[in-house]
Enzyme design. Structure first.
Site, PDB file in Angstrom:
ATOM      1  N   SER A 271       0.958  -1.327  -0.067  1.00 42.28           N
ATOM      2  CA  SER A 271      -0.026   0.049  -0.130  1.00 42.28           C
ATOM      3  C   SER A 271       0.764   1.284  -0.015  1.00 42.28           C
ATOM      4  O   SER A 271       2.209   1.349   0.687  1.00 42.28           O
ATOM      5  CB  SER A 271      -0.902   0.010   1.200  1.00 42.28           C
ATOM      6  OG  SER A 271       0.007   0.157   2.476  1.00 42.28           O
ATOM      7  N   ASP A 272       0.296   2.458  -0.494  1.00 37.90           N
ATOM      8  CA  ASP A 272       1.007   3.631  -0.500  1.00 37.90           C
ATOM      9  C   ASP A 272       0.732   3.893   1.124  1.00 37.90           C
ATOM     10  O   ASP A 272      -0.018   2.999   1.829  1.00 37.90           O
ATOM     11  CB  ASP A 272       0.524   4.729  -0.958  1.00 37.90           C
ATOM     12  CG  ASP A 272       1.337   6.115  -1.216  1.00 37.90           C
ATOM     13  OD1 ASP A 272       2.288   6.104  -0.440  1.00 37.90           O
ATOM     14  OD2 ASP A 272       1.132   6.889  -2.192  1.00 37.90           O
ATOM     15  N   TRP A 273       1.629   4.739   1.681  1.00 36.37           N
ATOM     16  CA  TRP A 273       1.706   4.753   3.199  1.00 36.37           C
ATOM     17  C   TRP A 273       0.367   5.432   3.633  1.00 36.37           C
ATOM     18  O   TRP A 273      -0.139   6.489   3.484  1.00 36.37           O
ATOM     19  CB  TRP A 273       3.025   5.832   3.599  1.00 36.37           C
ATOM     20  CG  TRP A 273       4.261   5.117   3.942  1.00 36.37           C
ATOM     21  CD1 TRP A 273       5.090   5.275   5.010  1.00 36.37           C
ATOM     22  CD2 TRP A 273       4.740   4.252   3.016  1.00 36.37           C
ATOM     23  NE1 TRP A 273       6.212   4.521   4.612  1.00 36.37           N
ATOM     24  CE2 TRP A 273       5.934   3.760   3.668  1.00 36.37           C
ATOM     25  CE3 TRP A 273       4.451   3.408   1.643  1.00 36.37           C
ATOM     26  CZ2 TRP A 273       7.074   2.761   3.207  1.00 36.37           C
ATOM     27  CZ3 TRP A 273       5.223   2.603   1.280  1.00 36.37           C
ATOM     28  CH2 TRP A 273       6.599   2.233   2.052  1.00 36.37           C
TER      29      TRP A 273
END
Ligand SMILES: *[C@@H]1O[C@H](CO)[C@@H](O)[C@H](O)[C@H]1NC(C)=O
Ligand SMILES: *[C@@H]1O[C@H](CO)[C@@H](O)[C@H](O)[C@H]1NC(C)=O
Ligand SMILES: *[C@@H]1O[C@H](CO)[C@@H](O)[C@H](O)[C@H]1NC(C)=O
Ligand SMILES: *[C@@H]1O[C@H](CO)[C@@H](O)[C@H](O)[C@H]1NC(C)=O
Ligand SMILES: *[C@@H]1O[C@H](CO)[C@@H](O)[C@H](O)[C@H]1NC(C)=O
Ligand SMILES: *[C@@H]1O[C@H](CO)[C@@H](O)[C@H](O)[C@H]1NC(C)=O
Ligand SMILES: *[C@@H]1O[C@H](CO)[C@@H](O)[C@H](O)[C@H]1NC(C)=O
Ligand SMILES: *[C@@H]1O[C@H](CO)[C@@H](O)[C@H](O)[C@H]1NC(C)=O
Ligand SMILES: *[C@@H]1O[C@H](CO)[C@@H](O)[C@H](O)[C@H]1NC(C)=O
Ligand SMILES: *[C@@H]1O[C@H](CO)[C@@H](O)[C@H](O)[C@H]1NC(C)=O
Ligand SMILES: *[C@@H]1O[C@H](CO)[C@@H](O)[C@H](O)[C@H]1NC(C)=O
Ligand SMILES: *[C@@H]1O[C@H](CO)[C@@H](O)[C@H](O)[C@H]1NC(C)=O
Length: 789
Positions: A271-273
């Site tokens: 996932s992106d952060w």
């Protein structure tokens, strides 16, 4: 480079070695065979208990002295020392003693496969040197739907073919050093405004939904990601936004169906952060790793993550199957073993990363300030030279009246504009305000970096002028003064006036103006009002309008984009002609702001009438950038692919187009397959056509031409919405004065197919295609037509 004869090929190889010096190495990393890597991963999985399994699929910040922005924790009893993930696509962010490279948009302007590969390789070398396993890049999303997109500079070009080539070369370069690349941000992350969910008065407002039709997805936004899978990229990062109302990181269609099944992606999706919005839903949709996961090791048991400690619960309640959990771990660990990152020769993580992380984002993540004392590991090698050469070569010469460039030993030079300065607020900037005084050589956000030094234009031009005895050197670099037209300090009028304009952009915010920053138009007009030989240099994170371009006193324009730490030196090399610029625009510059692409969606508070109010309908389909200018019949100021040289080129002779695949009639569709292989159906990647012509250097200097191939599909055989022409080949050819070389372009089946929504397949249309070769999208010299079936 694809040059026909062997002797010419050797010549070209010589040029490459010359251009990139000792750093020019090509060659693949000696990976472990796929089967062996999978077996190692399976053995590893078989020894893990449930707590440990949860640790592998959930990131953690701040453990055991390792300060990576993403971490998979070690499992000591199995001698697994963990995985370190670091930003970003242009340099290792936050770390000390690293190089700041030219940004993606800059190297896209080089149109040079070899250069793009070498940059990837040098980045991989630095990440390896620091002991980081994964580089969070390269970027194909944003692709660049909006000229004002805040992160466009991290990626390459709004053209999917050019970006696809750049992704492939960058990934190969990075992974040739045994470092895992991460193709991001998947997918539809085209604007920063409302890219993530927000909370307004306690109500959760969902992130923007990019509503993209299936054909546009395949032919435009997915295209360069397909190249990434084909290049065996280790990982993907799903993006913050929603895609058709569902968050990208929990979207079964784009993760499981399109990425893993159709494109045959074998690596892992992170996932992106903080972009994970669910547990079982995300896991079952194809998300393999939650980042950054939990904040500290202890909270893996008790902390706050949709993954982490919750995974045991999901297994118990049956919402996640243990086979799926094992699949997630297998995907992650296979890449680690494949690149032999378990080998004892893989460097330990530089312990100073924790200090530089704490210094930059420590407060945000609750990491206490860590006392210094340790010296960072210097991983820069001889990359400074490479950076200077890349940036000079990638500079785009847009105007050069009466050959004002290269400069001819002027006796009186003046430099104007705040972008010429040394930065006055330090070498690791975070916000636009920091950049009022200082050259813009990289953008902001997670893709930025800490400079060890930065050569400003002022510094480099002064040094160059000092080498010419007696040259008068004046400078006014305060834009407020220049915008007011206060030139009282200037005497006499210089022979040459160099105006430096900066345009900054950053993750988290989109740009609001097409013009360069800080009253740039007034600055140029006021300087040009006094100086009939005004040369404008832009350092820009994106597309700029240039309302002053036709001013007769503006004799030359150079678009240098974001050149990295050698900014001043590389522009001096071009200004004085040590390097003949060979950059070409990787996008279109319009004449008026209304000509540019669709606006960023930006709702006012009153317009946010429901939690799902943020909608971006990609109604223009594939018609962005030059495809939009073409179909709307708008004349650009400078067209896609355009750029001048200090010499001139011509296309000589005819354009030959020949079938290469076994003769016979090509079928409309590929042969269906049962197994997933990286890149999807291999037939899509087969070369079926070869286009060939010849280019000549007709001027007096050595230089590099960039012949480009544009293809028009047979109009009656393809659905509406098909662009009038699309880039489907380019080459970079070094030519001595008077020299000619044959250039050839390989066309793969995918290049000549469209995505048929009903059939859910790529289809090679019947009817005659038109092929055109020239030096920009609006300047094609030769053409040919041919039907494929
Ligand atoms: C799994 O192994 C770790 C040691 O790596 C241990 O601390 C933990 O208690 C074990 N968990 C279970 C559920 O057995
Ligand atoms: C871990 O490494 C140590 C030291 O190299 C070695 O003695 C031990 O057998 C290894 N353990 C495993 C499980 O591989
Ligand atoms: C949030 O609350 C403030 C203060 O009560 C109010 O002025 C504002 O209109 C509210 N915003 C929304 C979107 O409801
Ligand atoms: C998005 O939704 C539209 C409309 O329902 C549909 O046509 C399209 O295929 C969807 N796009 C993707 C990428 O799933
Ligand atoms: C990708 O990996 C496969 C083996 O798994 C290999 O055959 C292929 O050449 C690789 N492709 C690239 C572009 O490295
Ligand atoms: C489990 O997930 C919820 C959100 O659904 C979160 O609030 C909770 O802290 C998580 N628990 C653990 C142990 O990670
Ligand atoms: C360029 O050269 C032409 C012809 O020599 C001349 O008429 C014109 O004034 C020159 N323009 C500039 C801007 O120097
Ligand atoms: C500058 O002057 C020095 C000493 O007079 C001389 O050696 C040098 O060649 C001169 N350089 C140029 C560029 O004229
Ligand atoms: C969006 O609108 C807000 C004001 O509502 C403004 O401050 C911001 O600059 C706008 N952003 C863009 C990218 O237009
Ligand atoms: C731009 O110029 C205007 C008018 O001259 C001035 O008010 C403004 O402060 C200037 N802005 C910048 C960023 O210098
Ligand atoms: C060009 O420069 C001359 C001075 O050499 C000036 O008189 C003229 O107004 C300038 N033109 C423009 C368009 O700025
Ligand atoms: C391909 O097939 C079509 C129709 O079946 C035929 O008219 C055409 O001549 C064939 N072309 C070649 C090159 O065989």
């Amino acid at each position: 480079m694809q040059i026909i004869s062997t002797s010419l090929a050797l010549l070209v190889l010589g040029d490459i070695v010359g251009a990139f010096g000792s750093a020019a190495k090509r060659g693949e990393h000696e990976n472990l065979p796929w089967e062996a890597a999978t077996q190692k991963a399976n053995e590893f999985i078989s020894q893990l208990n449930i707590t440990e399994k949860a640790r592998i699929v959930t990131g953690s910040l701040n453990f055991g002295g390792r300060g990576c922005i993403g971490n998979i924790l070690p499992i000591e009893r199995l001698n697994f020392s963990g995985i370190c993930l670091q930003d970003g696509p242009t340099a290792m962010n936050r770390a000390d003693l690293v190089s700041v490279f030219p940004s993606g948009i800059t190297v896209a302007a080089s149109w040079d496969r070899e250069l793009i590969y070498q940059r990837g390789r040098a980045l991989g070398e630095e990440f390896r040197g620091k002991g980081a396993h994964v580089i969070l890049g390269p970027v194909a999303g944003p692709l660049g739907r909006h000229p004002l997109g805040g992160r466009n500079w991290e990626g390459f070009s709004p053209d999917p073919y050019l970006t696809g080539v750049a992704m492939e070369e960058t990934i190969k370069g990075i992974q040739s050093m045994g470092i895992q690349a991460c193709a991001k941000h998947y997918i539809g992350n085209e604007q920063e405004v409302q890219r993530s969910n927000t909370f307004v008065n306690g109500t959760e407002i969902a992130a923007i939904s990019s509503n993209i039709d299936d054909r546009t997805l395949h032919e435009l936004y997915l295209w360069p990601f397909a190249n990434s899978v084909k290049a065996n990229v280790s990982s993907f990062m799903c993006s913050y936004n929603r895609l058709n109302q569902t968050y990208a990181c929990e979207n079964d269609n784009i993760l499981n169906q399109v990425l893993k099944k159709e494109l045959g992606f074998q690596g892992y999706v992170m996932s992106d952060w903080f972009a994970t919005h669910s547990g079982p839903k995300s896991i079952n949709a194809g998300l393999d790793l939650d980042m950054p996961g939990v904040i500290d090791a202890a909270s893996l048991i008790t902390g706050d993550s949709y993954f982490g400690g919750n995974i045991t619960k999901y297994l118990d309640e049956g919402s996640v199957a243990e086979e799926r959990l094992d699949d997630m771990i297998r995907r992650i660990m296979t890449q680690y073993y494949l690149l032999k990152q378990d080998n004892s020769n893989f460097p330990e993580t530089d312990p100073t990363l924790l200090m530089t992380l704490a210094a930059s984002v420590g407060q945000f993540f609750g990491i206490p300030e860590i006392p210094g004392g340790l010296v960072a590991r210097d991983v820069r090698g001889d990359h400074a030279q490479l950076i200077r050469q890349m940036a000079a070569e990638a500079t785009v010469l847009l105007k050069n009246t009466n050959e004002t460039l290269p400069l001819k030993s002027p006796q009186s030079i003046a430099v104007f504009g705040n972008d010429a300065n040394d930065p006055i607020n330090g070498l690791y900037q975070g916000s636009n305000e920091d950049y009022e005084f200082g050259v813009v050589d990289i953008g902001g956000g997670s893709g930025t970096a800490r400079h060890t030094y930065l050569v400003s234009p002022l510094q480099a031009i002064r040094a160059r002028a000092e080498r010419q005895n007696g040259t008068r050197f004046q400078h006014i670099t305060n834009n407020a003064l220049l915008a007011r037209g206060d030139f009282s300090s200037l005497f006499p009028v210089p022979e040459v006036c160099l105006v430096f304009l900066g345009t900054w952009a950053s993750e988290g915010q989109d740009r609001t103006e097409l013009e360069a920053d800080w009253n740039s138009t007034l600055v140029v007009e006021n300087v040009a009002g006094r100086c009939p030989n005004t040369i404008v240099v832009t350092h820009s994170a994106g597309i700029n309008s240039m309302p002053w371009a036709d001013n007769p006193n503006v004799t030359a324009i150079l678009a240098a984009h974001l050149p990295g730490q050698e900014a001043g030196n590389s522009v001096v090399d071009v200004l004085w002609g040590d390097v003949n610029p060979s950059g070409r625009l990787p996008y279109t510059i319009g004449k008026e702001s209304k000509d540019f692409g669709p606006p960023i969606v930006n709702l006012t508070e009153a317009e946010v009438t429901s939690p799902t109010a943020w909608q971006a309908n990609f109604v223009e389909g594939q018609l962005i950038d030059y495809r939009h200018f073409d179909s709307a019949g708008i004349d650009p100021l400078y067209d896609f692919g355009f750029g001048l040289s200090y010499t001139t080129f011509e296309v000589e002779g005819e354009l030959g187009v020949e079938s290469v695949s076994g003769g016979g009639n090509l079928t409309a569709r590929t042969t269906p397959m049962n197994t997933a292989v990286p890149g999807g159906n291999p037939e899509l990647w087969e070369t079926i056509l070869l286009a060939k012509t010849q280019v000549k250097n007709t001027g007096k200097r050595a230089g590099s031409a960039v012949p480009q191939l544009y293809v028009s599909f047979p109009g009656s055989e393809v659905p509406s919405g098909t662009p009038l022409q699309v880039l489907r080949g380019f080459d970079k050819v070094d030519l001595e004065p008077g020299e000619s070389k044959v250039v050839s372009f390989n066309l793969q089946r995918r290049d000549l197919s469209y995505w048929n929504v009903d059939l859910q397949d790529w289809v090679l249309p019947a009817g005659a295609f038109e092929f055109k070769v020239g030096f920009s999208s609006r300047n094609t010299a030769v053409s040919a037509s041919k039907a494929l079936r």
